[in-house]
Enzyme design. Structure first.
Site, PDB file in Angstrom:
ATOM      1  N   CYS A   1      -8.073  12.061   1.020  1.00  0.00           N
ATOM      2  CA  CYS A   1      -8.459  13.146   1.931  1.00  0.00           C
ATOM      3  C   CYS A   1      -8.300  12.711   3.383  1.00  0.00           C
ATOM      4  O   CYS A   1      -8.504  11.547   3.715  1.00  0.00           O
ATOM      5  CB  CYS A   1      -9.906  13.551   1.689  1.00  0.00           C
ATOM      6  SG  CYS A   1     -10.280  13.969  -0.005  1.00  0.00           S
TER       7      CYS A   1
ATOM      8  N   GLY B   1       2.662  10.486 -14.118  1.00  0.00           N
ATOM      9  CA  GLY B   1       3.806  10.789 -14.965  1.00  0.00           C
ATOM     10  C   GLY B   1       3.648  10.483 -16.428  1.00  0.00           C
ATOM     11  O   GLY B   1       4.617  10.543 -17.191  1.00  0.00           O
TER      12      GLY B   1
ATOM     13  N   GLY C   1      -5.289  21.957  -2.596  1.00  0.00           N
ATOM     14  CA  GLY C   1      -6.235  21.798  -1.507  1.00  0.00           C
ATOM     15  C   GLY C   1      -7.678  21.645  -1.942  1.00  0.00           C
ATOM     16  O   GLY C   1      -8.594  22.143  -1.279  1.00  0.00           O
TER      17      GLY C   1
ATOM     18  N   ILE D   1      -1.673   5.943  -9.870  1.00  0.00           N
ATOM     19  CA  ILE D   1      -1.513   6.406  -8.498  1.00  0.00           C
ATOM     20  C   ILE D   1      -1.921   7.880  -8.389  1.00  0.00           C
ATOM     21  O   ILE D   1      -1.863   8.619  -9.366  1.00  0.00           O
ATOM     22  CB  ILE D   1      -0.053   6.260  -8.013  1.00  0.00           C
ATOM     23  CG1 ILE D   1       0.915   7.022  -8.917  1.00  0.00           C
ATOM     24  CG2 ILE D   1       0.331   4.802  -7.978  1.00  0.00           C
ATOM     25  CD1 ILE D   1       2.374   7.053  -8.464  1.00  0.00           C
ATOM     26  N   ASN D   2      -2.322   8.245  -7.172  1.00  0.00           N
ATOM     27  CA  ASN D   2      -2.421   9.656  -6.854  1.00  0.00           C
ATOM     28  C   ASN D   2      -0.998  10.151  -6.604  1.00  0.00           C
ATOM     29  O   ASN D   2      -0.042   9.385  -6.713  1.00  0.00           O
ATOM     30  CB  ASN D   2      -3.326   9.851  -5.633  1.00  0.00           C
ATOM     31  CG  ASN D   2      -4.033  11.189  -5.638  1.00  0.00           C
ATOM     32  OD1 ASN D   2      -3.495  12.167  -6.140  1.00  0.00           O
ATOM     33  ND2 ASN D   2      -5.235  11.227  -5.087  1.00  0.00           N
ATOM     34  N   THR D   3      -0.842  11.401  -6.242  1.00  0.00           N
ATOM     35  CA  THR D   3       0.509  11.968  -6.135  1.00  0.00           C
ATOM     36  C   THR D   3       1.286  11.451  -4.930  1.00  0.00           C
ATOM     37  O   THR D   3       0.718  11.101  -3.893  1.00  0.00           O
ATOM     38  CB  THR D   3       0.438  13.505  -6.027  1.00  0.00           C
ATOM     39  OG1 THR D   3      -0.456  13.850  -4.957  1.00  0.00           O
ATOM     40  CG2 THR D   3      -0.066  14.124  -7.313  1.00  0.00           C
TER      41      THR D   3
END
Length: 308
Positions: A137, A251, A78, A198-200
């Site tokens: 976000c 990854g 967060g 990439i972000n997650t």
């Protein structure tokens, strides 16, 4: 063999910023870097993308925040951080003592005004070479949907941020969309100098005994080796379609992963979850890159960028 390895050229350039090698710890997985200096000389890194920073200090999401998976992990921290003013006043000076390479500033926000304010402030910091905009976000003024899932909102935030900064702006894309290429194109058309992806991915685990989600927030960002093929595919698509430098991540855990990501189109490569498993992950990748390059007949990493 040793002479050939030491002669390998690991340098890469992102929007005029030269990195001594393409290996960059990803935001959120390396803090502000100086804490890792007790393990090894972090000056060997190409850069550091520091912990995602918002306007105000954030404690983050309720515990538990992390769930293990067989080939990765899920986190829902967060955006815990001390806030932009404290980062500039306290964290960056500590970083400068331990790290003398270009820094990537990861900036997050929940409104366009917040992104603009944080980016304008961090842009003035000399050691910050690139601003990395985390658009994953939720837009608090736009119904809570992530900025990064809508072409219009991505373009809007990029356009406004570009008005107040002088440093190159890279937009970190979320993979949780149906067409990541169109999102990347919208960011570039609005003025983004580069892209990071990439972000997650969104993931979830359930505790079979309690019959409740393992993560207090129910779901979180899924990262680790399992997402690598998805990241390679998206990097390849975006790099070919968007025509700007790309920082690849998702990854990555070995020197061969770095080379594969660069062949797909990445100019630099961020290493995330691997640092949480092995604090020496980036060090080992950098040491192994010349060996892997020798094995594959590569003299300069820049020559393989986007060859696939």
């Amino acid at each position: 063999m040793e002479m050939n390895q030491t002669a390998k050229d690991l340098k890469v350039t992102l929007s005029g910023v030269t990195l001594q090698n393409p290996v960059v710890p990803a935001s959120g997985c390396f803090g502000f870097g100086y804490g890792m200096a007790e393990f090894y000389d972090i000056d060997i890194l190409g850069s550091i993308s520091f912990k995602g920073t918002t306007r105000d200090a954030r404690f983050g999401n309720p515990l538990p925040r992390v769930a293990e998976c067989s080939a990765g992990l899920i986190n829902s921290v967060g955006l815990q951080n001390p806030g932009i003013d404290t980062v500039i006043a306290e964290e960056l000076p500590k970083m400068r003592e331990a790290f003398h390479q270009p820094i990537i500033a990861n900036i997050s926000g929940f409104s366009i005004d917040e992104y603009v304010e944080c980016c304008e402030k961090i842009d003035k910091e000399e050691q910050v070479a690139i601003i990395e905009l985390n658009v994953s976000c939720p837009n608090v003024h736009g119904g809570g949907m992530s900025f990064g899932t809508c072409c219009t909102s991505v373009a809007e935030v990029v356009k406004e941020v570009k008005k107040v900064i002088t440093k190159p702006l890279y937009v970190k894309l979320t993979p949780n969309v149906t067409d990541i290429v169109s999102i990347g194109q919208s960011a570039v058309e609005a003025g983004a100098d580069g892209l990071c992806l990439i972000n997650t991915l969104l993931g979830m685990r359930i505790n079979l005994k309690t019959r409740r989600p393992v993560i207090a927030n129910r779901m979180g960002g899924f990262s680790g080796p399992a997402v690598f093929p998805v990241a390679v595919r998206m990097v390849n698509q975006v790099a070919h379609a968007c025509g700007v430098p790309v920082i690849g991540c998702g990854g990555v855990s070995s020197a061969s992963d770095v080379i594969e990501m660069m062949m797909a189109g990445a100019t630099a490569v961020e290493v995330g979850a691997a640092n949480l498993i092995n604090p020496y992950a980036c060090k080992e990748i950098i040491e192994n890159l010349p060996i892997e390059m020798e094995r594959l007949g590569i003299d300069s990493l820049s020559e393989i960028i986007g060859i696939v």
